[in-house]
Design a protein around this motif. Structure first.
Motif, short mmCIF file in Angstrom:
data_model
loop_
_atom_site.label_atom_id
_atom_site.label_comp_id
_atom_site.label_asym_id
_atom_site.label_seq_id
_atom_site.Cartn_x
_atom_site.Cartn_y
_atom_site.Cartn_z
N UNK A 349 0.78 -1.24 0.04
CA UNK A 349 0.09 0.25 -0.08
C UNK A 349 0.72 1.36 -0.04
N UNK A 350 2.15 1.02 0.72
CA UNK A 350 3.20 2.35 0.74
C UNK A 350 3.93 2.55 -0.55
N UNK A 351 3.92 1.32 -1.19
CA UNK A 351 4.91 1.54 -2.44
C UNK A 351 6.24 1.38 -2.02
N UNK A 352 6.64 0.78 -1.14
CA UNK A 352 8.12 0.36 -0.42
C UNK A 352 8.45 -0.77 -0.79
N UNK A 353 9.67 -1.19 -0.56
CA UNK A 353 10.16 -2.55 -0.58
C UNK A 353 10.28 -3.06 0.60
N UNK A 354 10.15 -4.32 0.77
CA UNK A 354 10.10 -5.01 2.12
C UNK A 354 11.47 -4.73 2.98
N UNK A 355 12.75 -4.56 2.22
CA UNK A 355 13.88 -4.25 2.82
C UNK A 355 13.79 -2.71 3.59
N UNK A 356 13.23 -1.80 2.79
CA UNK A 356 13.23 -0.52 3.15
C UNK A 356 12.11 -0.46 4.71
N UNK A 357 11.23 -1.30 4.43
CA UNK A 357 9.91 -1.29 5.47
C UNK A 357 10.68 -1.89 6.77
N UNK A 358 11.37 -3.13 6.52
CA UNK A 358 12.29 -3.92 7.65
C UNK A 358 13.28 -2.67 8.27
N UNK A 359 13.91 -1.99 7.51
CA UNK A 359 15.03 -1.00 7.94
C UNK A 359 14.27 0.13 8.85
N UNK A 360 12.99 0.40 8.43
CA UNK A 360 12.21 1.61 9.00
C UNK A 360 11.49 0.87 10.38
N UNK A 361 11.29 -0.52 10.34
CA UNK A 361 10.68 -0.91 11.20
C UNK A 361 11.25 -2.35 11.80
#
Length: 366
Positions: A349-361
């Motif tokens: 939904x945010x249009x981001x990669x799983x890696x970017x998401x895990x880096x932020x969370x």
């Protein structure tokens, strides 16, 4: 470069040749060397018309805005002297001039009366009036006449020369009528004694431009055309004094700058408060999955935050009111760092990669 006036004896002549018309054009001046007609009071010749001189006449004629008149017995020259009318016998198209081996030709439209007179042999000669240089080379074609006595007197020749000087830009030494001393001109222009012709021309052009500017200045001020620059400036001062500026419509620059700074500070504070409210709303309804994402959106500004919230779905499993920031029940937290189905949905939904998401969370410590 030479400057001219109208005070010395003009060089204007007439010649005569039989009216000789081809199917389309009439010969106006003969080629080569020709002489003055017998009885002519001005211009004794001989004259010499070459192809080069004819081409110069053709170029001059092409710049005319009106046709070249033909009259009877040169009455155009005498009209101002004897007060009689000068009816046209025909009109010569100045753009029709053409050089041929035997002379200069052009297209003449004869009047009905002139055409009848020629056919009846009442007029036999065509007489051009032309200025010429010291070598007898014709310089222009002023006008022509149907005539049987092509000579003109001195007064008519002077009148023709005057008209020639007024209607033509005389800038050739051979056309000089009265030359102003070069030294005097240079001194008047404030140039060095060794000034070249180009420098003199440039100085004259600058004077003309300055005059044009002064005329425009006077017009803008409503001053008279003959008003001196000092008078125009005085008129400007008078108009300013008569209508002083209304200072109540202005503020000191310091006040303006202070107000601008305050408005900028208020705008910044308002945007910061609005951004905080948006981030809190996103955290509460799950459109912002965690604090890392919230901090990242804060650095991007209010526009980026609004764009994210508009495109992100509300995920109930991430609402703080339900989980208090803990993983939702039934959602497995994988120790290897891989995302759950819920987290993958957030990434999509945010249009981001799983890696970017895990880096932020990052995965909470056990």
């Amino acid at each position: 470069m030479t400057t001219h006036s109208l005070h010395s004896k003009p060089r204007v002549a007439v010649c005569a040749l039989s009216v000789q018309t081809t199917s389309d054009k009439t010969r106006l001046m003969p080629a080569g060397t020709f002489h003055a007609p017998r009885g002519a009071a001005e211009g004794t010749g001989p004259w010499h018309l070459t192809s080069e001189a004819a081409q110069a006449i053709i170029r001059l004629a092409a710049g005319r805005s009106t046709d070249i008149a033909l009259d009877y017995e040169h009455q155009t020259l005498y009209a101002e002297i004897n007060g009689k009318p000068a009816p046209a016998s025909g009109w010569l198209d100045p753009r029709s001039l053409e050089w041929r081996d035997d002379g200069l030709y052009g297209s003449i439209t004869w009047t009905a009366a002139a055409s009848a007179a020629i056919d009846a042999n009442e007029y036999r000669y065509l007489s051009p009036v032309f200025p010429y240089d010291a070598n007898g080379v014709p310089l222009d074609l002023l006008h022509l006449a149907l005539t049987n006595t092509p000579a003109i007197d001195e007064g008519a020749a002077q009148l023709a020369a005057a008209r020639m000087a007024i209607t033509h830009d005389v800038n050739d030494d051979a056309q000089e009528i009265d030359t102003v001393k070069r030294e005097q001109l240079i001194q008047t222009l404030g140039l060095a004694a060794s000034a070249t012709d180009e420098q003199i021309d440039t100085a004259i052009a600058a004077l003309k431009a300055a005059k044009a500017d002064a005329d425009a200045f006077r017009t803008a001020l409503g001053a008279k055309d003959d008003a001196k620059p000092s008078e125009a400036v005085a008129a400007l001062k008078a108009s300013s004094a008569a209508a002083p500026a209304d200072m109540s419509q202005y503020v000191p620059v310091e006040v303006y700058q202070e107000a601008t700074q305050q408005l900028a500070a208020l705008k910044s504070g308002s945007e910061t408060a609005e951004l905080d409210a948006l981030i809190k709303e996103g955290l509460d309804d799950g459109r912002i999955p965690g604090q890392k994402t919230a901090d990242w959106l804060r650095t991007k500004g209010i526009a980026a935050c609004k764009a994210h919230l508009e495109g992100a779905p509300s995920i109930a499993a991430l609402k703080s009111t339900q989980t208090q920031g803990k993983p939702p029940e039934g959602a497995e937290v994988k120790g290897d760092g891989k995302l759950t189905e819920t987290e993958l949905a957030v990434c999509k939904s945010m249009g981001i990669s799983p890696e970017k998401y895990r880096e932020a969370n990052p995965v909470p410590a056990a």
